[in-house]
Design a protein around this motif. Sequence first.
Motif, PDB file in Angstrom:
ATOM      1  N   GLY A  37      21.133  50.958  55.439  1.00 51.64           N
ATOM      2  CA  GLY A  37      21.153  51.505  54.092  1.00 51.64           C
ATOM      3  C   GLY A  37      22.219  52.532  53.806  1.00 51.64           C
ATOM      4  N   SER A  38      23.192  52.684  54.700  1.00 50.17           N
ATOM      5  CA  SER A  38      24.166  53.770  54.522  1.00 50.17           C
ATOM      6  C   SER A  38      25.447  53.342  53.812  1.00 50.17           C
ATOM      7  CB  SER A  38      24.533  54.374  55.891  1.00 50.17           C
ATOM      8  OG  SER A  38      25.289  53.454  56.671  1.00 50.17           O
ATOM      9  N   PHE A  39      25.627  52.048  53.561  1.00 53.34           N
ATOM     10  CA  PHE A  39      26.904  51.581  53.000  1.00 53.34           C
ATOM     11  C   PHE A  39      27.006  51.900  51.514  1.00 53.34           C
ATOM     12  CE2 PHE A  39      29.616  47.839  51.528  1.00 53.34           C
ATOM     13  CZ  PHE A  39      30.800  48.435  51.928  1.00 53.34           C
ATOM     14  N   HIS A  40      28.117  52.537  51.140  1.00 53.23           N
ATOM     15  CA  HIS A  40      28.433  52.799  49.729  1.00 53.23           C
ATOM     16  C   HIS A  40      29.766  52.127  49.437  1.00 53.23           C
ATOM     17  CE1 HIS A  40      28.396  55.022  45.897  1.00 53.23           C
ATOM     18  NE2 HIS A  40      29.704  55.085  46.067  1.00 53.23           N
ATOM     19  N   GLU A  41      29.707  51.036  48.676  1.00 55.55           N
ATOM     20  CA  GLU A  41      30.892  50.209  48.444  1.00 55.55           C
ATOM     21  C   GLU A  41      31.727  50.732  47.283  1.00 55.55           C
ATOM     22  OE1 GLU A  41      32.010  45.490  47.604  1.00 55.55           O
ATOM     23  OE2 GLU A  41      29.934  46.097  47.978  1.00 55.55           O
ATOM     24  N   LEU A  42      33.051  50.573  47.415  1.00 53.69           N
ATOM     25  CA  LEU A  42      33.971  50.869  46.328  1.00 53.69           C
ATOM     26  C   LEU A  42      34.589  49.562  45.828  1.00 53.69           C
ATOM     27  CD1 LEU A  42      33.789  53.752  47.664  1.00 53.69           C
ATOM     28  CD2 LEU A  42      36.131  54.087  46.862  1.00 53.69           C
ATOM     29  N   GLY A  43      34.755  49.467  44.527  1.00 52.39           N
ATOM     30  CA  GLY A  43      35.428  48.307  43.955  1.00 52.39           C
ATOM     31  C   GLY A  43      34.662  47.015  44.092  1.00 52.39           C
ATOM     32  N   LYS A  44      33.347  47.088  44.049  1.00 53.96           N
ATOM     33  CA  LYS A  44      32.541  45.897  44.285  1.00 53.96           C
ATOM     34  C   LYS A  44      32.817  44.809  43.259  1.00 53.96           C
ATOM     35  CE  LYS A  44      27.787  44.331  45.066  1.00 53.96           C
ATOM     36  NZ  LYS A  44      26.379  44.740  45.304  1.00 53.96           N
ATOM     37  N   VAL A  45      32.994  45.175  42.002  1.00 51.94           N
ATOM     38  CA  VAL A  45      33.141  44.149  40.960  1.00 51.94           C
ATOM     39  C   VAL A  45      34.606  43.857  40.650  1.00 51.94           C
ATOM     40  CG1 VAL A  45      30.894  44.616  39.944  1.00 51.94           C
ATOM     41  CG2 VAL A  45      32.896  45.870  39.112  1.00 51.94           C
ATOM     42  N   ALA A  46      35.501  44.203  41.574  1.00 53.96           N
ATOM     43  CA  ALA A  46      36.906  43.828  41.419  1.00 53.96           C
ATOM     44  C   ALA A  46      37.092  42.392  41.886  1.00 53.96           C
ATOM     45  CB  ALA A  46      37.796  44.769  42.216  1.00 53.96           C
ATOM     46  N   GLY A  47      37.826  41.617  41.108  1.00 57.43           N
ATOM     47  CA  GLY A  47      38.066  40.227  41.477  1.00 57.43           C
ATOM     48  C   GLY A  47      38.762  39.483  40.362  1.00 57.43           C
ATOM     49  N   MET A  48      38.606  38.160  40.362  1.00 56.14           N
ATOM     50  CA  MET A  48      39.256  37.309  39.362  1.00 56.14           C
ATOM     51  C   MET A  48      38.207  36.744  38.415  1.00 56.14           C
ATOM     52  SD  MET A  48      42.028  35.229  41.668  1.00 56.14           S
ATOM     53  CE  MET A  48      43.248  36.097  42.665  1.00 56.14           C
ATOM     54  N   ALA A  49      38.364  37.049  37.120  1.00 58.68           N
ATOM     55  CA  ALA A  49      37.390  36.628  36.116  1.00 58.68           C
ATOM     56  C   ALA A  49      37.952  35.506  35.242  1.00 58.68           C
ATOM     57  CB  ALA A  49      36.991  37.817  35.249  1.00 58.68           C
ATOM     58  N   GLN A  50      37.050  34.643  34.776  1.00 57.22           N
ATOM     59  CA  GLN A  50      37.389  33.606  33.802  1.00 57.22           C
ATOM     60  C   GLN A  50      36.585  33.879  32.523  1.00 57.22           C
ATOM     61  OE1 GLN A  50      39.615  31.120  34.189  1.00 57.22           O
ATOM     62  NE2 GLN A  50      40.136  31.762  36.280  1.00 57.22           N
ATOM     63  N   TYR A  51      37.295  33.884  31.366  1.00 58.27           N
ATOM     64  CA  TYR A  51      36.657  34.182  30.089  1.00 58.27           C
ATOM     65  C   TYR A  51      36.763  32.974  29.153  1.00 58.27           C
ATOM     66  CZ  TYR A  51      36.589  39.065  31.550  1.00 58.27           C
ATOM     67  OH  TYR A  51      36.342  40.230  32.226  1.00 58.27           O
ATOM     68  N   ASP A  52      35.788  32.840  28.258  1.00 54.37           N
ATOM     69  CA  ASP A  52      35.825  31.750  27.278  1.00 54.37           C
ATOM     70  C   ASP A  52      36.644  32.169  26.054  1.00 54.37           C
ATOM     71  OD1 ASP A  52      34.232  33.419  25.733  1.00 54.37           O
ATOM     72  OD2 ASP A  52      32.362  32.360  26.188  1.00 54.37           O
ATOM     73  N   GLY A  53      36.626  31.321  25.051  1.00 52.23           N
ATOM     74  CA  GLY A  53      37.422  31.596  23.866  1.00 52.23           C
ATOM     75  C   GLY A  53      36.985  32.821  23.101  1.00 52.23           C
ATOM     76  N   ARG A  54      35.776  33.265  23.311  1.00 53.81           N
ATOM     77  CA  ARG A  54      35.283  34.469  22.647  1.00 53.81           C
ATOM     78  C   ARG A  54      35.411  35.714  23.522  1.00 53.81           C
ATOM     79  NH1 ARG A  54      29.343  32.984  20.856  1.00 53.81           N
ATOM     80  NH2 ARG A  54      29.312  32.433  23.089  1.00 53.81           N
ATOM     81  N   ASN A  55      36.142  35.541  24.636  1.00 53.93           N
ATOM     82  CA  ASN A  55      36.359  36.644  25.582  1.00 53.93           C
ATOM     83  C   ASN A  55      35.082  37.078  26.289  1.00 53.93           C
ATOM     84  OD1 ASN A  55      38.988  37.248  26.060  1.00 53.93           O
ATOM     85  ND2 ASN A  55      39.137  38.926  24.590  1.00 53.93           N
ATOM     86  N   ASP A  56      34.151  36.149  26.416  1.00 54.64           N
ATOM     87  CA  ASP A  56      32.944  36.425  27.198  1.00 54.64           C
ATOM     88  C   ASP A  56      33.127  35.851  28.606  1.00 54.64           C
ATOM     89  OD1 ASP A  56      31.572  37.706  25.144  1.00 54.64           O
ATOM     90  OD2 ASP A  56      30.845  35.790  24.321  1.00 54.64           O
ATOM     91  N   LEU A  57      32.580  36.563  29.591  1.00 47.84           N
ATOM     92  CA  LEU A  57      32.736  36.160  30.992  1.00 47.84           C
ATOM     93  C   LEU A  57      32.039  34.831  31.259  1.00 47.84           C
ATOM     94  CD1 LEU A  57      33.733  37.073  33.852  1.00 47.84           C
ATOM     95  CD2 LEU A  57      31.430  38.017  34.185  1.00 47.84           C
ATOM     96  N   GLU A  58      32.814  33.895  31.850  1.00 48.02           N
ATOM     97  CA  GLU A  58      32.239  32.604  32.235  1.00 48.02           C
ATOM     98  C   GLU A  58      31.948  32.550  33.725  1.00 48.02           C
ATOM     99  OE1 GLU A  58      33.732  29.104  29.272  1.00 48.02           O
ATOM    100  OE2 GLU A  58      35.083  29.661  30.908  1.00 48.02           O
ATOM    101  N   SER A  59      32.897  32.994  34.507  1.00 49.90           N
ATOM    102  CA  SER A  59      32.726  32.961  35.960  1.00 49.90           C
ATOM    103  C   SER A  59      33.520  34.105  36.586  1.00 49.90           C
ATOM    104  CB  SER A  59      33.197  31.623  36.543  1.00 49.90           C
ATOM    105  OG  SER A  59      34.588  31.455  36.329  1.00 49.90           O
ATOM    106  N   PHE A  60      33.188  34.393  37.828  1.00 49.37           N
ATOM    107  CA  PHE A  60      33.841  35.528  38.491  1.00 49.37           C
ATOM    108  C   PHE A  60      33.941  35.234  39.982  1.00 49.37           C
ATOM    109  CE2 PHE A  60      33.973  39.644  40.574  1.00 49.37           C
ATOM    110  CZ  PHE A  60      34.883  40.349  39.794  1.00 49.37           C
TER     111      PHE A  60
END
Length: 515
Positions: free
Chosen positions: A48-71
Motif C-alpha cells: 500500500g505504499s506506492f504513490h504514482e505520478l502521471g497515472k493518466v498520461a498516455g494517448m487518447a482518442q476523441y470523437d467528433g464532439r471531443n469526448d474521450l473514446e479510448s485511452f
Amino acid sequence: MTWQTELDELRRREAFVEQMGGPDKVKRQHDGGRLTVRERIDAMLDDGSFHELGKVAGMAQYDGRNDLESFMASNFVFGRGRVNGRQVVVGGDDFTVRGGSADATIKEKHIMCEQMAHDLRLPLIRIVEGSGGGGSVKTIETTGRANVPGVKGWEWVVRNLGTVPRVALGLGSVAGLGAAHLTAAHYSVMVKEMSALFVAGPPVVKRLGQDLTKQELGGWKIQLRSGAVDEAVDTEEEAFEHARRFLSYLPQNVYELPARLDPTDDPDRRDPALMDAVPRDIRKVYKMRPIVESVVDTGSFFEMGKLYGRSVITGFARVDGWPVAVMASDPFHFGGGWTADACRKVERFVDTAQTFHLPMIYLVDCPGFLIGLESEKAGTIKEGARAMAAIWQSTIPWCSILVRNVFGVAGAAHQNGSRFNMRYAWPSGRWGSLPLEGGIEAAYSADIAAAPDPKAKLAEIEDRLGKLRSPFRSAETFWVEEIIDPRDTRKMLVDFANTAAPLRETGPYLHAMRG
C-alpha cells in the motif's frame, strides 16, 4: 454544484490505465511466466505504499464532439513508495503496451523519475523490460520521420550513479536503451531463463549470420560472466528480495551514512576451523568464502558479481552490526591472481564502497597479475593501473588481512599506500616482489650447476630463502605491523568496524560511479 463529474471522468481514465495493454496482452505476459509492471511494483514495495505520478498520461482518442473514446496508457509507470519502511523511487516499463518501446512512451516520465530520485535524494529502482522507452522501427511510421539519435535525460542517470543507490531489475528481454538502464546501476539482477540482455536482439543479429536464441545471445550465463549484470535468480520474487537486501546495506544517498543494525552476533566469537583453513602445502587451494562467512556477522555476507572476475570475491556484510564492503581473493581461480576482468571488478567495487561510505575489508591471497600471452592481449596491466587508481583515490577506512600470497604490483594494491590502514597478517602469509618458486633456479643457476649434487643444492637454497621469507622476519623490521592468530580475525574486524564508524564522511565522491 460539485466536481463529481470531473472525478468520475478521472476514475474512468484510471480504469483505462489499469487495463494496461488490454486483457490479451496481460494474459500473454502471465502466460510467459512474467508479472505485469503494476504487479511488480506492488511486489517490490511495502504493502500500500506506492504513490504514482502521471497515472493518466498516455494517448487518447476523441470523437467528433471531443469526448474521450479510448485511452492507451503510457508504457512507463513510476512514483514513490517504501522498501522496508524506507522511501524509494520506483519506475517500470509496461511491456503490455507496445513492448515498452518509444511508440507508446512519454519520455518526460522517464526523465522525471530520475530527477525525482536525484532531487529528493532517494534510492531508485528501475524495473526494465523491452527497450526501456527506446527505439522501435515502427516509430518512423508513427512519427512520420527518422530521428537523429539522442538520449534526452541521460545526464540524470549519470548524476544518480554518484548520488543515490540505483538498482535495476531486468525482468524480460531487454535491448537498446533498456539495456543501458539495466547495466547503469550499482546493482543489477536478471531472472534465469526468462531474462535476456542485448544491444540488439536475435532478429537483428541474424542479419550478421548469427542465428541465436535469446538465451544464446544474451542470457544470464552470458551477461553475468561478461560483468554486464551482477546477479541472476530463479524468480521475480527473488529479484525483488535481492534488491531489498542490497539497499539494506546502503544509505539513502551520499549525504547520509549507512545505518547500523542492532548487533546479533558475538563480537568475540572465535572459529577453530580458521586454524587450518589455509593448507601448509602452497600448491593446495582452499575455500575463501567460508572464511569470509566466519569473520563477518553470521549470515550477513551478500555477494555480488560472483561469475565475473572470479579471482576476486566482492560483496557487502555487517561486522558488529556495521555495514562494510568486503573483498577477498579466491585461490580457486587463477590462484587469486588479478585478471583484466578482476581489475575492472575491483575498480567498480571500490568506487561503490567509496561513493556510499562503506569501510573496506580485504582478505588477501594475491600472487600478482595474471601473466602470459592472453593476459597481455587483455591489457591486464592497464586495467590493473585503473584498479590501483581507484584504491589510491579512496578515502574510506581500510583493513587488510594478509591470508596467504601478497606478491608483485597487484599484491601491493591490498591497501591505499598513501594513507594509514589497519593491516593484520596470518602466520600463513607469504609476500615479496615475486614468488620464490620458479625463480630460484634462474637466479641461482650458476651455483646449482657448479654443485656436486644440484638437487641437494637447490633444496638447500630453497630452505635458506624460505626461512628468510618468514613473516616473523618482516615483523622484525616493521614491514608488517601485526601477526595474529587466525581465530582472532573477527575480533580485529569488530574493532576496525567500530573504530571506522565515526570516521566515515558524507558527501559526493569526486570519482563517481560510471555504471
